[in-house]
Each structure stands twice: as C-alpha cells, then as structure tokens.
Write an enzyme that holds these catalytic residues in place. Sequence first.
Site, mmCIF file in Angstrom:
data_model
loop_
_atom_site.group_PDB
_atom_site.id
_atom_site.type_symbol
_atom_site.label_atom_id
_atom_site.label_comp_id
_atom_site.label_asym_id
_atom_site.label_seq_id
_atom_site.Cartn_x
_atom_site.Cartn_y
_atom_site.Cartn_z
ATOM 1 N N ASP A 67 7.439 4.550 2.386
ATOM 2 C CA ASP A 67 6.212 4.659 3.182
ATOM 3 C C ASP A 67 5.367 3.427 2.846
ATOM 4 O OD1 ASP A 67 3.732 5.218 4.263
ATOM 5 O OD2 ASP A 67 3.738 7.329 3.674
ATOM 6 N N HIS A 68 5.175 2.562 3.829
ATOM 7 C CA HIS A 68 4.493 1.287 3.557
ATOM 8 C C HIS A 68 3.022 1.482 3.199
ATOM 9 C CE1 HIS A 68 4.420 -2.944 3.278
ATOM 10 N NE2 HIS A 68 5.393 -3.187 4.140
ATOM 11 N N ARG A 69 2.489 2.661 3.421
ATOM 12 C CA ARG A 69 1.094 2.906 3.040
ATOM 13 C C ARG A 69 0.941 2.952 1.524
ATOM 14 N NH1 ARG A 69 0.124 8.306 6.469
ATOM 15 N NH2 ARG A 69 2.060 8.765 5.317
#
Length: 411
Positions: free
Chosen positions: A383-385
């Site tokens: 998850d790039h967040r």
Amino acid sequence: SDTMEEGTVATWLKKVGESVEEGDILAEIETDKATMEFESFQSGTLLHIGLNEGETAKVDSLLAIIGPEGTDVSNVAKNFKVSDSSSEAKETTSSAQKEEKKEAPKKEAPKTETKKEVKKTVDTSSSNGRIHASPLAKKMAEEKGINLSQLKGSGENGRIVKRDIENYTPAQAGTQIGKFVPTGQEDFDEVPNSNMRKAIAKNLAKSKFTAPHYYLNVEFDMENAMAFRVQYNSMPDTKISFNDMIVKACALALKQHPQVNSQWFDDRMQLNNHVHIGVAVAVPDGLLVPVVKFANEQSLPQIGSAVREFAGKARNKKLSLDEMEGSTFTISNLGMFGIESFTSIINQPNSAILSVGAIVAKPVVKNEQVVPGHTMKLTLACDHRTVDGATGAQFLQTLKGYIENPVTMLV
C-alpha cells in the site's frame, strides 16, 4: 462480527419442544467468515424456530423463542415478520429461477429446414435429373473437375452460368452438402452467493480500489533452504514446510521493518510492534485468513503446528473470530499448485501481502558458471500510502537473507 450483516442457519441442534439449558448449543450459524456455534443465553423450552436450516436473515431477525413449557408464543412470533422476508424472497427467487430454466426455449436443430434448402437448390438447377447450365459453364466445369450438381445457379431460373464456375470454391460443396447442426443447448446453473463469498467480494473490492497497490518482484536461491529443511526434519517428531520457514522469516524481517508491519487509518498510521501473520487458506466458499500471533516469538515447529491446525479448522468452518482477527501482515502461497508467480490483493488494514510461488529447478549462474539450481519467486504487494518503494525493497532484502541462509533464523 463487526462486518456481519446477515447470517444463515446451517444446522439446528435443538428441536421445538426440547428443553434448553443456559450455555447449550442451539444452532450453527454461517456468518460472513465462518460457521459458528450459537449458545443459548437462557434456560427453558424451545417454543418456536424463526429460521429453518438453510434460510438467511438480517442481523436482529428472530432466530428462536425460549420460555416456559406450554407457553403460546404465536402472537409474539407474528411481530417478527420482517425476519421472514429474506427467506420468502429467497424462495420466490429460487422458484422463479427454476421456472425460467424450465421454460427456457431449447435451440432446435434446423434439420427440416436444411433439407428444404438442399432440395430447393437441386430444383432450381435441375428438372427430372437434368442440370440447367450454359454450354460454356459445362465445358469449364468439365475442365476443372467440378460436379455441377453441387452448384447453385445464379442465372435465370437457377441456370448455372460462367460466373458460377469462376466463383466456385470447394468449401461451397461442403456448405451445400450439410451444415453443422449442434445437438446441445445453451444452459447454465446458478449458485447463490454465500455470506463468506459476499464478504470476500466486498472487502477485496474495497481494498483494491482504495489502497494504491504496487508490486515488487524477487527471486530467491532456495538451495540452502532445501538442505536446511531436510536436516531439520531429520530430527525425531519434527516436520516443517517451506511455508513455515517463510512465515518465520517474514516475522523476523517485519520486526526490523515496522513500516511494512503497519496499518493505515484516515487520521493516522499505526506502526505495530507485535507481529501477527495471517496465512491465507483456500476453502470451498472462498478464502479464510487465520492468524499466527506473535509469529516472531514462535519456533518453526510451533508455527507449523499452528498453521496445520488452523488449516483444518478453516476447511471445516470451525475457526473462531479471534483466530481470524488482528493480522498485521499476510502471506498467500500457491506454490503447491505449481504457480510460479502471482500477485495478491492486500488484506486490509494490513499494508502489505506476500505472494509465494513454487520452487522451480532451473539453470542458475554462480561464480560466472551456469549450474543446476532451484529458485522461488515472490511478489510483495504494498500500500503506497504506508510503504514506499525503497522501504518495501529493504524488507525484501532482509527477507532474502533469512530465506537464503535459514540458519540465521535460529540465532
């Protein structure tokens, strides 16, 4: 379950008229995650059953009425007609589907029609067995070895002319002699979505479309891991799998990379100091993810024992909610099916999931020499967040150290 919206009665263990003690198991209820045993909170007599086996209803619908023996509860049951709506709708839908399938028109084979077409073709080009064709067409047909009875004339009254010979292809004969006539018919079977299947669809769709996924692919040398497993399993009463080794290696690597062991919330990011690893298990209705808690603190045999126990419970739908909650990282392994590499959808609120492929024998380069070897491909979905590319790559480097030198997991 906080995600449960409806349930299905799988089995009734008590019948109307039987006495019930507090703590007795009344029924088995299929939730969105598993089949759970439902205990009675009261003692008395089972006076009324609101849902039959196989029926589904929303949360807070009437399941049963318990009270003093001989009590008339018919008026009480009437106040819960809402609970019957789902089952009635289900019955109506099922009935409609059966009628629709029963009344669906079958595709009849156009045998009679085909015969008429062939007959018509012959009639237009022949009379009393005589073929109507121009002299030039007959001469051209003779030179080319074409049977005029296979042609349909385009001239006046179906007469075969020059252009019919010029445009003739052998495929036309096959088409005119006999067309393909299917013997089957179009049909299908409908299977109602189970609560588990609906929950999986809802949760994975939410994850895929809200978490910005990206993927990191690696390939590990498995020679040392294979030798290590053989040596480890040579000890009495010991049996570990490659999956157990991967769970342990991930747990140790996650302790060094808490960012990958994190969870995303709208107002904060939670970096977990504990490591609870979810292990995806395939079941007939979909997928369950039991959780090996504090995996970094467990030995390889302990992890193996826990995973085998969870897998058995999952296939029998006997996992408790506590055994499926709290994961901080997930592993999905399809190597036993011969899948070399694949990608997975993140099991929220986790920040990453590791997809494990099969161990493959192949030529590898060692010390600038091509030699036989064994490798395994893994894909980390992040998850790039919460997990940047460099962070995910560093985690995989640490994981590589444990997998390719498994003795370091015992230090």
